[in-house]
Design a protein around this motif. Sequence first.
Motif, PDB file in Angstrom:
ATOM      1  N   MET A  51      -7.762   4.916   5.680  1.00 19.27           N
ATOM      2  CA  MET A  51      -7.054   5.037   4.421  1.00 19.27           C
ATOM      3  C   MET A  51      -7.030   3.687   3.717  1.00 19.27           C
ATOM      4  SD  MET A  51      -3.858   7.584   5.130  1.00 19.27           S
ATOM      5  CE  MET A  51      -3.249   6.810   6.610  1.00 19.27           C
ATOM      6  N   ALA A  52      -7.184   3.735   2.426  1.00 21.73           N
ATOM      7  CA  ALA A  52      -7.172   2.503   1.634  1.00 21.73           C
ATOM      8  C   ALA A  52      -5.825   2.349   0.936  1.00 21.73           C
ATOM      9  CB  ALA A  52      -8.288   2.542   0.603  1.00 21.73           C
ATOM     10  N   VAL A  53      -5.415   1.125   0.757  1.00 23.01           N
ATOM     11  CA  VAL A  53      -4.160   0.815   0.082  1.00 23.01           C
ATOM     12  C   VAL A  53      -4.445   0.580  -1.409  1.00 23.01           C
ATOM     13  CG1 VAL A  53      -2.258  -0.836  -0.062  1.00 23.01           C
ATOM     14  CG2 VAL A  53      -3.192  -0.195   2.170  1.00 23.01           C
ATOM     15  N   CYS A  54      -3.658   1.217  -2.261  1.00 16.00           N
ATOM     16  CA  CYS A  54      -3.823   1.079  -3.708  1.00 16.00           C
ATOM     17  C   CYS A  54      -3.509  -0.360  -4.121  1.00 16.00           C
ATOM     18  CB  CYS A  54      -2.896   2.049  -4.435  1.00 16.00           C
ATOM     19  SG  CYS A  54      -2.958   1.907  -6.240  1.00 16.00           S
ATOM     20  N   ILE A  55      -4.424  -0.979  -4.851  1.00 19.45           N
ATOM     21  CA  ILE A  55      -4.240  -2.364  -5.278  1.00 19.45           C
ATOM     22  C   ILE A  55      -3.132  -2.513  -6.315  1.00 19.45           C
ATOM     23  CG2 ILE A  55      -5.974  -2.267  -7.102  1.00 19.45           C
ATOM     24  CD1 ILE A  55      -6.768  -5.126  -6.337  1.00 19.45           C
ATOM     25  N   THR A  56      -2.791  -1.443  -7.025  1.00 21.66           N
ATOM     26  CA  THR A  56      -1.761  -1.507  -8.060  1.00 21.66           C
ATOM     27  C   THR A  56      -0.359  -1.331  -7.494  1.00 21.66           C
ATOM     28  OG1 THR A  56      -3.312  -0.590  -9.654  1.00 21.66           O
ATOM     29  CG2 THR A  56      -1.014  -0.559 -10.278  1.00 21.66           C
ATOM     30  N   CYS A  57      -0.131  -0.249  -6.734  1.00 20.31           N
ATOM     31  CA  CYS A  57       1.228   0.058  -6.280  1.00 20.31           C
ATOM     32  C   CYS A  57       1.460  -0.173  -4.794  1.00 20.31           C
ATOM     33  CB  CYS A  57       1.595   1.491  -6.637  1.00 20.31           C
ATOM     34  SG  CYS A  57       0.670   2.739  -5.708  1.00 20.31           S
ATOM     35  N   GLY A  58       0.374  -0.357  -4.032  1.00 19.40           N
ATOM     36  CA  GLY A  58       0.514  -0.628  -2.606  1.00 19.40           C
ATOM     37  C   GLY A  58       0.650   0.601  -1.732  1.00 19.40           C
ATOM     38  N   THR A  59       0.499   1.795  -2.290  1.00 16.28           N
ATOM     39  CA  THR A  59       0.614   3.026  -1.518  1.00 16.28           C
ATOM     40  C   THR A  59      -0.584   3.171  -0.591  1.00 16.28           C
ATOM     41  OG1 THR A  59       1.817   4.117  -3.292  1.00 16.28           O
ATOM     42  CG2 THR A  59       0.768   5.544  -1.676  1.00 16.28           C
ATOM     43  N   ASP A  60      -0.312   3.520   0.658  1.00 12.69           N
ATOM     44  CA  ASP A  60      -1.361   3.781   1.643  1.00 12.69           C
ATOM     45  C   ASP A  60      -1.600   5.283   1.620  1.00 12.69           C
ATOM     46  OD1 ASP A  60      -3.158   3.652   3.671  1.00 12.69           O
ATOM     47  OD2 ASP A  60      -1.742   2.972   5.197  1.00 12.69           O
ATOM     48  N   CYS A  61      -2.658   5.712   0.965  1.00 12.16           N
ATOM     49  CA  CYS A  61      -2.872   7.129   0.666  1.00 12.16           C
ATOM     50  C   CYS A  61      -4.170   7.638   1.286  1.00 12.16           C
ATOM     51  CB  CYS A  61      -2.900   7.304  -0.848  1.00 12.16           C
ATOM     52  SG  CYS A  61      -3.168   8.977  -1.405  1.00 12.16           S
ATOM     53  N   ASP A  62      -4.134   8.850   1.848  1.00  8.40           N
ATOM     54  CA  ASP A  62      -5.348   9.413   2.444  1.00  8.40           C
ATOM     55  C   ASP A  62      -6.296   9.991   1.393  1.00  8.40           C
ATOM     56  OD1 ASP A  62      -3.818  11.602   1.747  1.00  8.40           O
ATOM     57  OD2 ASP A  62      -4.229  12.712   3.587  1.00  8.40           O
ATOM     58  N   GLN A  63      -5.873  10.055   0.132  1.00  7.42           N
ATOM     59  CA  GLN A  63      -6.731  10.569  -0.936  1.00  7.42           C
ATOM     60  C   GLN A  63      -7.076   9.485  -1.954  1.00  7.42           C
ATOM     61  OE1 GLN A  63      -4.819  14.013  -2.576  1.00  7.42           O
ATOM     62  NE2 GLN A  63      -5.071  15.191  -0.704  1.00  7.42           N
ATOM     63  N   SER A  64      -7.075   8.241  -1.516  1.00  5.21           N
ATOM     64  CA  SER A  64      -7.404   7.145  -2.423  1.00  5.21           C
ATOM     65  C   SER A  64      -8.901   7.151  -2.734  1.00  5.21           C
ATOM     66  CB  SER A  64      -6.995   5.806  -1.808  1.00  5.21           C
ATOM     67  OG  SER A  64      -7.718   5.589  -0.621  1.00  5.21           O
ATOM     68  N   PHE A  65      -9.279   6.421  -3.758  1.00  7.42           N
ATOM     69  CA  PHE A  65     -10.681   6.302  -4.143  1.00  7.42           C
ATOM     70  C   PHE A  65     -10.967   4.847  -4.487  1.00  7.42           C
ATOM     71  CE2 PHE A  65      -8.109   7.520  -7.737  1.00  7.42           C
ATOM     72  CZ  PHE A  65      -8.511   6.674  -8.768  1.00  7.42           C
ATOM     73  N   THR A  66     -12.220   4.470  -4.383  1.00  6.27           N
ATOM     74  CA  THR A  66     -12.620   3.092  -4.641  1.00  6.27           C
ATOM     75  C   THR A  66     -13.482   3.036  -5.889  1.00  6.27           C
ATOM     76  OG1 THR A  66     -12.536   2.573  -2.298  1.00  6.27           O
ATOM     77  CG2 THR A  66     -13.795   1.075  -3.682  1.00  6.27           C
ATOM     78  N   VAL A  67     -13.226   2.034  -6.725  1.00  7.91           N
ATOM     79  CA  VAL A  67     -13.978   1.842  -7.959  1.00  7.91           C
ATOM     80  C   VAL A  67     -14.695   0.500  -7.882  1.00  7.91           C
ATOM     81  CG1 VAL A  67     -13.775   1.540 -10.463  1.00  7.91           C
ATOM     82  CG2 VAL A  67     -12.330   3.201  -9.286  1.00  7.91           C
ATOM     83  N   ASN A  68     -15.962   0.496  -8.240  1.00  8.52           N
ATOM     84  CA  ASN A  68     -16.750  -0.727  -8.318  1.00  8.52           C
ATOM     85  C   ASN A  68     -17.027  -0.996  -9.792  1.00  8.52           C
ATOM     86  OD1 ASN A  68     -17.199  -1.085  -5.430  1.00  8.52           O
ATOM     87  ND2 ASN A  68     -18.346   0.814  -5.620  1.00  8.52           N
ATOM     88  N   TRP A  69     -16.702  -2.228 -10.249  1.00  6.33           N
ATOM     89  CA  TRP A  69     -16.850  -2.540 -11.664  1.00  6.33           C
ATOM     90  C   TRP A  69     -17.072  -4.025 -11.835  1.00  6.33           C
ATOM     91  CZ3 TRP A  69     -12.465  -3.737 -15.378  1.00  6.33           C
ATOM     92  CH2 TRP A  69     -12.897  -3.667 -16.697  1.00  6.33           C
TER      93      TRP A  69
END
Length: 94
Positions: A1-19
Amino acid sequence: MAVCITCGTDCDQSFTVNWNGRSASFDCIECLATMVAPTCHHCGCRILGHALRIDGRQYCCDHCAQARDHGASPAANAERWQFGDRPIKSVPGE
């Protein structure tokens, strides 16, 4: 699971953006928009659609674009996060 860089939530449905050579994980579109969407040069709101671009500046609507002619300055905080440029700060009281 990845941690959201904005809010810090550790979510099993997170997604990664490359930009622009950067990569970050988010748990929702709202957190993504907080970090990535450009801000209106006049009011500072996040622009989630097509911006009006005038003289190299972006505006959210015709009203804000016209306000530039009257010497208006941004009403909102111009120091908002911009996709990984600033470290995430903890929320007071946590």
